[in-house]
Design an enzyme around this catalytic site. Sequence first.
Site, PDB file in Angstrom:
ATOM      1  N   CYS A  11       0.786  -1.235   0.000  1.00 55.51           N
ATOM      2  CA  CYS A  11       0.000   0.000   0.000  1.00 55.51           C
ATOM      3  C   CYS A  11       0.820   1.289   0.000  1.00 55.51           C
ATOM      4  O   CYS A  11       0.701   2.098  -0.924  1.00 55.51           O
ATOM      5  CB  CYS A  11      -0.936  -0.009   1.205  1.00 55.51           C
ATOM      6  SG  CYS A  11      -2.076  -1.414   1.232  1.00 55.51           S
ATOM      7  N   HIS A  15      -1.479   6.609   2.151  1.00 51.81           N
ATOM      8  CA  HIS A  15      -1.403   5.672   3.264  1.00 51.81           C
ATOM      9  C   HIS A  15      -1.121   6.497   4.509  1.00 51.81           C
ATOM     10  O   HIS A  15      -0.134   7.229   4.575  1.00 51.81           O
ATOM     11  CB  HIS A  15      -0.287   4.644   3.043  1.00 51.81           C
ATOM     12  CG  HIS A  15      -0.310   3.533   4.045  1.00 51.81           C
ATOM     13  ND1 HIS A  15      -1.013   2.366   3.862  1.00 51.81           N
ATOM     14  CD2 HIS A  15       0.276   3.426   5.262  1.00 51.81           C
ATOM     15  CE1 HIS A  15      -0.859   1.588   4.908  1.00 51.81           C
ATOM     16  NE2 HIS A  15      -0.084   2.207   5.776  1.00 51.81           N
TER      17      HIS A  15
END
Length: 588
Positions: free
Chosen positions: A79, A134
């Site tokens: 991610c 993120h």
Amino acid sequence: MMVFLFTLLLCLVKVNVIISIQLQQQFNEGGKPNVLFLVIDDFRPALGSYGERVHTPNMDQLAAQSIRFTDARAQQAVCAPSRISFLTGRRPDSTLLWDFRSSYWRQSAGNYTTIPQHFKDNGYYTLSAGKVFHHGPCSNNTDDYPYSWSVPCYWPTREHKTSKVCPGPDGKLHAYTMCPVNVTEQPGGTLPDIDSTNYAISALHDLAAVKDEKNTLMRHKGNKPSVINPALHTPFFMAVGYHKPHLPFRYPEEYKSLYPLHTMKMAPNPNYTKDLPPVAWEHWRDVRVGEDIPVQKEKDYYGPMPPKYHLLMRQAYFAATSYIDHEIGRLLSTLEQVGFANNTIIALTGDHGWQLGEHQEWSKYSNYDSATQVPLMFYIPQVTDKRWDHPHRFSLINPLNAITDFNTSRATSGFASDVFAELVDLFPTLSEIAGLTVPPVCPIDTFHTQFCSEGVSLAPVIHNITDTPSKVGIIRWKNASFSQYPRPTFYPSHKTNTPQLPEINIMGYSMHSKDYRYVEWLPFNHTTFAVNWLKPLAVELYSYREDPMEMQNVYNHTVYQNVVKDLARQLRQNWRYALPITHNGTHP
């Protein structure tokens, strides 16, 4: 060679200017278009519009009015590195982020401009809901506010893999990997992605109110403060990030009925790849932690998923995907209801793929195609919607009511391209189709250049395929795409999947071409970030002509010796020498 690169960059700049003007003229009233950017976590191309038997009628409705890229890939299948990569338009070796926690790129690599920052700097009102950046140290614990966003980002209540919110057969709550739930019985009577949609819908209503009555200050319902400045004028750039189908698969239980277990099929290539080097393997430790997964939690890093649970996992992933499809349908139908559908560009993608039992793999954390491939589509009003003949653009379709109305021909009626696309192409592409200055291709010394990209605009492809006037000639598009993944050790350990920077000692570079995928695993110095290209620790080669499912590593087969030499040379020359050639450009 430097003369060639300068000539190539000059040609790309000229093409960008031409196409920016032509695409900008497609919008009504000559104004700047809005942008809605949708990012879905751990999202492989599991869509009806991509040929999968998955109930995604709302995203397929979008695809039918878009151009979808069928060979798009993330630059790292995890991610934080992937999101920082595509939001800055730089590859992980330029952001210096290969993990979750080590650094904030503005401090460790360079003060790179991001996609939303570029729009903000050009007069856009930028706002974010859900998981776009993120969250954490890699985005300065603010999702890069205030650089990228006009207002602080909205984050719904976070969920944790170990939270015991999943009802079990014993009447107790557990921390399951597969977790269909009654939403009304969940904390707050909701789920995080529902909250993100609600926030984005509320923001759209406020933006529409400002458009219609600029002196009126609208406020969100409840205790949420207004995200809209009363003096605001459109356009806006809104990013919405959905957390599912990320683990754990917590979704409204009714979506499970879309995928009866007896109809589920195992992955077509469920066996361990022959002659796979140990360093290439990821052991899906994050899947194993669930109380409902009957496999050894530690040490047995090669144990397969039992067949029954193989099917259960695929069922849960697809059910979670249909849940997110409904949330996106709610958002897109609101976009049309408030009057923005005709002047809003929509981009939809995943941050990387997810392995659903292919090669005995689950989760991400690898260079396999199933881990890096993502859906990528762009909706451009009056450009990509030429084949749409329905009175409404985005009618809300409940996937639960569309079981018998699954229409693959309609889902695939939009434009499609199989050219190589990479997520680093998002920055220049969105800039160009919105009529903003397109970031140039970064110089070799990328760290000292604030505004540039290591991808290229896909606008020439969009322009040609949608047959807009004055087509721009493409001599050759990208001839490869590139991904990478770090490892701490050659053999699997508990740190294999997500090593922190001080633990990274090996870097695997993957090059995907039309006929092959070629990978070298190389010594990596986590202090100097130097890569030793002279001493590969392991090599992978997959021939798509003979083995499209990557079931056997043929690197050591003598028949491929010359192929290996050629691909090794190309990999060392890296992404710059895979750039497209247009107009007067020449191949090196």
